[in-house]
Write a protein that holds these residues in place. Structure first.
Motif, PDB file in Angstrom:
ATOM      1  N   TYR A 158      -5.147  -7.337  -2.754  1.00 59.35           N
ATOM      2  CA  TYR A 158      -3.673  -6.682  -2.705  1.00 59.35           C
ATOM      3  C   TYR A 158      -2.998  -8.204  -2.754  1.00 59.35           C
ATOM      4  N   THR A 217       3.453   1.691  -1.859  1.00 53.28           N
ATOM      5  CA  THR A 217       3.675   2.002  -3.242  1.00 53.28           C
ATOM      6  C   THR A 217       2.288   2.488  -4.107  1.00 53.28           C
ATOM      7  N   HIS A 218       1.125   2.471  -3.582  1.00 60.14           N
ATOM      8  CA  HIS A 218      -0.008   2.645  -4.156  1.00 60.14           C
ATOM      9  C   HIS A 218      -0.380   4.052  -4.078  1.00 60.14           C
ATOM     10  N   LEU A 254       0.712  -1.089  -0.177  1.00 57.94           N
ATOM     11  CA  LEU A 254       0.184   0.023  -0.028  1.00 57.94           C
ATOM     12  C   LEU A 254       0.813   1.300   0.112  1.00 57.94           C
ATOM     13  N   PHE A 277       5.936  -3.027  -8.116  1.00 57.23           N
ATOM     14  CA  PHE A 277       4.718  -1.961  -7.586  1.00 57.23           C
ATOM     15  C   PHE A 277       4.997  -0.647  -7.539  1.00 57.23           C
ATOM     16  N   PRO A 296      -2.632   6.091  -6.904  1.00 58.31           N
ATOM     17  CA  PRO A 296      -3.337   6.294  -8.464  1.00 58.31           C
ATOM     18  C   PRO A 296      -3.187   7.551  -8.646  1.00 58.31           C
ATOM     19  N   LYS A 340      -2.999  -2.744 -12.836  1.00 58.62           N
ATOM     20  CA  LYS A 340      -1.927  -3.111 -12.746  1.00 58.62           C
ATOM     21  C   LYS A 340      -1.696  -4.694 -13.195  1.00 58.62           C
ATOM     22  N   GLY A 366       2.630   2.178  -9.533  1.00 59.84           N
ATOM     23  CA  GLY A 366       2.012   2.825  -8.227  1.00 59.84           C
ATOM     24  C   GLY A 366       1.149   3.701  -8.775  1.00 59.84           C
ATOM     25  N   GLU A 385      -4.648   1.948 -11.091  1.00 54.07           N
ATOM     26  CA  GLU A 385      -5.406   1.261 -10.171  1.00 54.07           C
ATOM     27  C   GLU A 385      -5.074  -0.472  -9.993  1.00 54.07           C
ATOM     28  N   TRP A 386      -5.637  -1.108  -9.223  1.00 53.04           N
ATOM     29  CA  TRP A 386      -5.357  -2.555  -8.971  1.00 53.04           C
ATOM     30  C   TRP A 386      -5.893  -3.498 -10.338  1.00 53.04           C
TER      31      TRP A 386
END
Length: 695
Positions: free
Chosen positions: A207, A17-18, A15, A105, A20, A116, A109, A112-113
């Motif tokens: 995740y 690294t996330h 998280l 990741f 968006p 990715k 970063g 969105e998931w």
């Protein structure tokens, strides 16, 4: 909601690294579809290990990278190339696999998931596809053979059969898990729609599954790259770069995540859908700062860029509708008839091209299949219309209407009463619905109806004071000119040729009596071939003028819209009298042989004749024709309908106090309804006063 302390720590690091970015948007579903095509086509002999569907991409997939990719400064192709190079570069470094996953990741970063996992699989698909292209064409293509030699590809892959089978199974499992992540992400996973525990569990599974997809993708890339590092004398060695056993272990790992994600999908779907419906019921009734929250709830459930421009075909986001009145045009996929498309375009262009309204509104087309599931015919209709709709500007449509959340579809049908006929729902700049069906306003008033709210519709009706003008509007320039010029006008309708001939004979009697009158034929309800034949006969026999067949269809469309619009306000306090009178005028029966409306220019009076009652009216033309100039055509015809038979004399008298111009106004007899003749009576007020004094 992690299953262990180690997982919880890993999720925390992921998280971090996330971050968006709204500018980095990707159609994950379409990109994943491209990957599946690559995998299915690359190694046909391995296809029995795959459960992938061989999709057909739009335009053969040739434009996926141009128009369906990432909306950011650099192209999708460049981004994938950069990621592939970094992964392959590290394949030959002595670096921990976990560290490489975390680097990926960091690289992704800002996505969105769902984006990715789609991007990582696309990078793997490129490497996998390139490898099999060289292997497949090496025997018959010299270029492929040279490239395979330069890349040091093994000459005999038979010894790697078990590894390739395991690789195919792993890639298949990665795609299945990614597809489930995309589907789970398409749900409105918001704390307000889910219990905190359920929400946290769903996110934790996403995740962790993403982490192991990344890890499996690097492993697959290692295996493909490692084949180039194996010397020929090591082909039969057990110490290969990646063993089949290690790949199978990843398959089992992802299989567990697939099961968990599907369970979470079932758990999340029902509460989110029921709460989403409740939220939709409330959100459009509330006034907010802008319209963004309401529109996101309605559309941004799967994609951040759910729209496309009619002309450029470029993707558009919800934020582009901020501070605009959003006009939702909801129809079936086949949209409207050709005539209605033409009329709608004309009316909306008149509105959208007005300088004072430029940029203040946006038309958004939402096609919804009648059956609830889209078939090939629906998709073909949608694709054709979405590329050729002739609206001039500010026109958008849903990019993938078949992906519209079924809860939203149910809401539109139940709460906004969408069935078969098109509706036009208005959402103002504050996200509040101001009209549940404004399409009749477009047919009736066009540009004048902006912003198409219910209050504006009532205001327009209260401004109407010329019945003939609202019925004719600007359907034909000549008719408009006659109204503005104060002409006596008759518009008549029928599909019975005998009735039309008899009616026009009566019109000729009126003209012979000195009444200046212009008669125009407007067809009949739902004009078809029969009306075309009648129109042709009228022209050949020179009975009267006639509007064109296209304008007839528009005329009847507007007439029906006027009826429906009036009906909405029938119980409205203070509703203008003209609307109530119009309701009576437009109450025609299809069983009648015909009808006619008479009026004079801008006069508010209009007379209606229908069926056979025109005969009785015209029977008394010699009696009332001379009063038309004095009383007006419509009022004279109304009185003529109530005339007593001529053989009965009427001796009714009425005395009026003298006023300037009273004799010119004329008076209708209260008994026989004929115009009364004016006589002068003198009376001596002084004599009366003397008599009073004597008494």
């Amino acid at each position: 909601m992690a299953s262990s302390v180690e997982d919880e720590h890993l999720i925390w690091k992921i998280l971090l690294t996330h971050d968006p970015d709204e500018k980095n948007q990707l159609d994950s579903g379409l990109l994943l579809r491209a990957v599946e095509n690559v995998i299915c086509s690359a190694a046909p002999e391995m296809s029995h290990h795959l459960s992938l569907k061989d999709y057909t991409l739009p335009n053969g997939g040739t434009r996926i990278l141009e128009s369906q990719g990432i909306k950011m400064g650099e192209t999708l192709g460049y981004s994938l190339f950069e990621m592939q190079n970094k992964i392959l570069f590290r394949c030959f470094e002595d670096q921990d696999l976990h560290d490489q996953v975390m680097i990926m990741f960091e690289m992704l970063g800002h996505f969105e998931w769902h984006a990715k996992v789609a991007l990582v699989l696309a990078v793997l698909g490129i490497s996998y596809g390139e490898f099999w292209l060289m292997i497949q064409f090496r025997p018959q293509n010299r270029l492929a053979a040279i490239l395979a030699a330069l890349k040091n590809c093994p000459r005999d892959l038979g010894m790697f059969k078990r590894e390739f089978e395991a690789l195919a199974m792993l890639i298949n499992m990665m795609v299945e898990v990614s597809r489930t992540i995309i589907e789970l992400e398409s749900l409105p996973l918001q704390p307000g729609l889910l219990e905190d525990k359920v929400y946290s569990a769903a996110k934790a599974k996403i995740y962790m599954a993403t982490y192991w997809i990344f890890r499996s993708s690097i492993t697959c890339s290692y295996f493909i790259a490692g084949l180039r590092a194996i010397r020929h004398d090591q082909v039969y060695s057990v110490s290969r770069v990646i063993t089949a056993g290690s790949i199978f272990r990843l398959v089992q790992k992802l299989k567990g995540f697939l099961s968990d994600l599907k369970d979470q999908l079932k758990i999340c779907r029902h509460p989110t859908e029921s709460r989403l419906y409740e939220n939709l019921q409330n959100i459009f009734k509330e006034t907010r700062i802008d319209n963004q929250e309401a529109l996101r709830m309605l559309f941004a459930l799967k994609y951040d860029f759910p729209f496309k421009d009619f002309h450029t075909q470029e993707k558009c986001g919800i934020r582009e509708l901020k501070d605009k009145v959003v006009i939702l045009l909801i129809t079936k996929p086949e949209f409207l008839s050709i005539e209605k498309v033409f009329f709608f375009t004309k009316q909306m262009d008149d509105h959208l091209n007005m300088n004072k309204l430029e940029g203040k509104s946006a038309l958004l087309w939402i096609p919804i299949s009648s059956s609830g599931s889209w078939n090939n015919t629906d998709e073909v209709s949608y694709q054709w219309i979405s590329r050729s709709f002739p609206i001039s500007s500010s026109g958008l449509s849903l990019r993938q209407p078949w992906s519209l959340n079924q809860v939203v579809v149910r809401y539109i049908k139940q709460e906004w009463n969408f069935e078969e006929d098109p509706i036009m729902v208005l959402i103002d700049v504050n996200g509040k619905v101001t009209n549940l069906d404004a399409i009749d306003m477009v047919w009736i008033w066009g540009a004048k109806a902006f912003p198409f709210s219910t209050s504006r519709e009532l205001e327009l009706w209260e401004q109407q004071n010329v019945l003939l003008h609202i019925i004719i509007d600007e359907i034909d320039p000549l008719l408009t000119k006659w109204v503005e010029g104060g002409y006596n006008i008759c518009i008549y309708a029928s599909n019975d040729l005998d009735w039309i001939r008899e009616f026009n004979s009566a019109i000729s009697v009126m003209k012979a009596a000195g009444i200046q009158l212009e008669a125009v034929y407007v067809g009949w309800t739902n004009p078809g071939e029969n009306v075309k034949n009648v129109q042709k006969t009228i022209h050949q026999e020179r009975m009267s003028l006639s509007i064109s067949f296209m304008k007839m269809r528009y005329f009847w469309l507007r007439l029906e819209s006027i009826k429906k619009s009036i009906h909405k306000f029938k119980n409205e306090e203070g509703f203008d009298v003209i609307a109530n009178e119009l309701s009576g005028l437009l109450d025609f029966d299809d069983n009648d042989k015909g009808w006619a409306l008479f009026g004079t220019g801008s006069s508010p009076d209009v007379a209606k004749l229908k069926g056979e009652n025109f005969r009785r009216c015209f029977e008394f033309v010699p009696v009332w024709a001379k009063h038309v100039k004095q009383m007006g055509l419509a009022k004279t015809i109304k009185n003529a309908l109530e005339l007593s038979p001529l053989n009965k004399l009427c001796k009714e008298s009425e005395f009026l106090e003298y006023e300037e111009g009273v004799a010119e106004k004329g008076l209708i007899c209260s008994q026989c309804r004929r115009p009364m003749e004016a006589f002068v009576v003198y009376r001596c007020d002084e004599s009366d006063q003397e008599l009073i004094n004597l008494e």
